[in-house]
Scaffold this motif. Structure first.
Motif, PDB file in Angstrom:
ATOM      1  N   PHE A 277       0.817  -1.218   0.000  1.00  0.00           N
ATOM      2  CA  PHE A 277       0.000   0.000   0.000  1.00  0.00           C
ATOM      3  C   PHE A 277       0.852   1.270   0.000  1.00  0.00           C
ATOM      4  O   PHE A 277       0.323   2.365   0.073  1.00  0.00           O
ATOM      5  CB  PHE A 277      -0.964  -0.009   1.192  1.00  0.00           C
ATOM      6  N   VAL A 278       2.157   1.109  -0.086  1.00  0.00           N
ATOM      7  CA  VAL A 278       3.082   2.242  -0.115  1.00  0.00           C
ATOM      8  C   VAL A 278       3.759   2.320  -1.485  1.00  0.00           C
ATOM      9  O   VAL A 278       3.947   3.397  -2.059  1.00  0.00           O
ATOM     10  CB  VAL A 278       4.165   2.052   0.980  1.00  0.00           C
ATOM     11  N   LEU A 279       4.105   1.133  -2.025  1.00  0.00           N
ATOM     12  CA  LEU A 279       4.871   1.066  -3.272  1.00  0.00           C
ATOM     13  C   LEU A 279       4.191   1.694  -4.486  1.00  0.00           C
ATOM     14  O   LEU A 279       4.896   2.188  -5.381  1.00  0.00           O
ATOM     15  CB  LEU A 279       5.246  -0.397  -3.550  1.00  0.00           C
ATOM     16  N   PRO A 280       2.846   1.711  -4.577  1.00  0.00           N
ATOM     17  CA  PRO A 280       2.233   2.364  -5.747  1.00  0.00           C
ATOM     18  C   PRO A 280       2.641   3.836  -5.876  1.00  0.00           C
ATOM     19  O   PRO A 280       2.503   4.416  -6.956  1.00  0.00           O
ATOM     20  CB  PRO A 280       0.726   2.248  -5.484  1.00  0.00           C
ATOM     21  N   PHE A 281       3.129   4.418  -4.811  1.00  0.00           N
ATOM     22  CA  PHE A 281       3.478   5.853  -4.841  1.00  0.00           C
ATOM     23  C   PHE A 281       4.987   6.057  -4.897  1.00  0.00           C
ATOM     24  O   PHE A 281       5.498   7.108  -4.527  1.00  0.00           O
ATOM     25  CB  PHE A 281       2.836   6.542  -3.622  1.00  0.00           C
ATOM     26  N   THR A 282       5.694   5.025  -5.348  1.00  0.00           N
ATOM     27  CA  THR A 282       7.150   5.106  -5.526  1.00  0.00           C
ATOM     28  C   THR A 282       7.489   4.713  -6.966  1.00  0.00           C
ATOM     29  O   THR A 282       6.593   4.328  -7.725  1.00  0.00           O
ATOM     30  CB  THR A 282       7.885   4.113  -4.590  1.00  0.00           C
TER      31      THR A 282
END
Ligand code: 0PR
Length: 354
Positions: free
Chosen positions: A184-189
């Motif tokens: 849920f964090v990686l989509p924004f990297t």
């Protein structure tokens, strides 16, 4: 005995659980007595589970995703190993299967290997990430699964997933990505971590961690429904004819809360949470470095700092819920409840106690 308030997360710094989103909490309450393991009886929650998988697929770059809401990352990882083992057994009678994982893989793979009777081979790391050449040396014709981690438990690192997936393909093995925490964090990297970036087969992505759903809500995704076939067993007396899950009765609360959290937060709420967490990780890293501690640089919102063991014990005595990495560093996971204000008060205590 006086017990701590279970809803008080103010000093919980090393956990991957967090305060659920209010909509997730309310949805869980409504579905407390439902069982998605019996879709013939509990149709509403069964339909919600399909929505959950569709949304998890969207987050992980996969349309028409297959999968289900598991009890957590442990079950999802065990099932990924089981898919790979059974697929090889059904295909060519494989009797001596091995699974290649990074040294950084979560201990749930040790459980999977034990329960399923597969050999676990651990590839060494370079700078906290899998060394793909070393992984290649461990991979052979008995390898049924190669695993990559997208957001490691101890240091939040992301393995070179396209290379690892290519290695799996070259050996006709499956590739599993463990994004239990990172998903849920990686989509924004800018990381290449999902089904669009690499030919991965299965993924663990847990709503009950950074997804802000209630516990228990884990996620197992598969690129196609055929991948789940090796898990299916017959269920003679139920309305549905087969079951692919590991557990029988399951939490409808977890399923409903996962859908509610993702509806409320995908994508803007998760983006904001991820940015705030990363800012906090960088801010804390700077503050600790300034004080002379060695800090492993946080590529995702997780900070590991070399703080003396005795100080960690004192912090625990002052009710800070902190734990250590295998190498002994203090580990702080920037879950949504870990605010700048909490980190300031943590630093005040650290300055007093060290
Ligand atoms: N994969 C990864 C990358 C994980 O970090 C974890 C959990 C799992 C799989 C397994 O997930 P489940 O625990 O949902 O089965 N890692 C956490 C850890 O070991 C688990 C945890 C969570 C520990 C909350 C403490 C805690 O308070 O740190």
């Amino acid at each position: 005995m006086q017990r701590a308030d279970p809803q008080d997360f103010a000093r919980v710094l090393s956990s991957m659980c967090t305060i659920p989103h209010p909509e997730a909490r309310a949805a869980a309450q409504r579905f407390l007595a439902t069982n998605p393991g019996d879709p013939g009886t509990y149709e509403t929650v069964a339909a919600l589970e399909e929505e959950a998988i569709e949304m998890l697929g969207r987050i992980a770059g996969l349309s028409d995703a297959a999968g289900y809401v598991a009890s957590g990352g442990t079950e999802a990882n065990i099932q990924a190993v089981r898919i790979a083992r059974n697929r090889a057994r059904n295909r060519d009678g494989s009797t001596d299967p091995n699974v290649v994982v990074p040294e950084s893989a979560h201990f749930s793979f040790t459980k999977a290997a034990d329960v399923l009777g597969v050999e676990l081979r651990r590839a060494p790391l370079t700078d906290y990430r899998t060394d793909v050449d070393a992984m290649a040396e461990l991979t052979d014709e008995q390898t049924v699964l190669v695993v990559a981690v997208a957001g490691t438990t101890e240091y939040g690192r992301v393995d070179p997933i396209p290379e690892i997936a290519a290695l799996a393909k070259a050996h006709d093995a499956l590739c599993h990505v463990d994004a239990a925490w990172g998903g849920f964090v990686l989509p924004f990297t800018d990381y290449d971590w999902n089904f669009e970036h690499a030919p991965i087969d299965t993924m663990t992505i847990d709503p009950h961690k950074m997804g802000q759903a209630v516990v228990p809500a884990g996620g197992l995704l598969a690129r196609s429904s055929e991948l789940l076939d090796p898990l299916a067993i017959d269920t003679p007396y139920l309305e549905s004819t087969g079951q692919v899950t590991l557990t029988g009765t399951r939490s409808g609360a977890g399923v409903a809360s996962a859908v509610a959290a993702m509806e409320a937060l995908w994508p803007d709420g998760y983006r904001t949470a991820a940015r705030t967490a990363q800012d906090n990780a960088e801010w804390l890293t700077a503050a600790l470095t300034e004080r002379g501690y060695d800090v492993v640089s946080p590529v995702l919102p997780l900070v590991a700092a070399d703080i003396p063991r005795a100080t960690i014990e004192k912090l625990r005595d002052h009710n800070w819920r902190v734990s250590k990495t295998g190498a002994g560093e203090l580990r702080i996971v920037m879950m949504p409840h870990v605010t700048r204000e909490i980190l300031r008060s943590f630093l005040d205590d650290l300055d007093r106690l060290d």
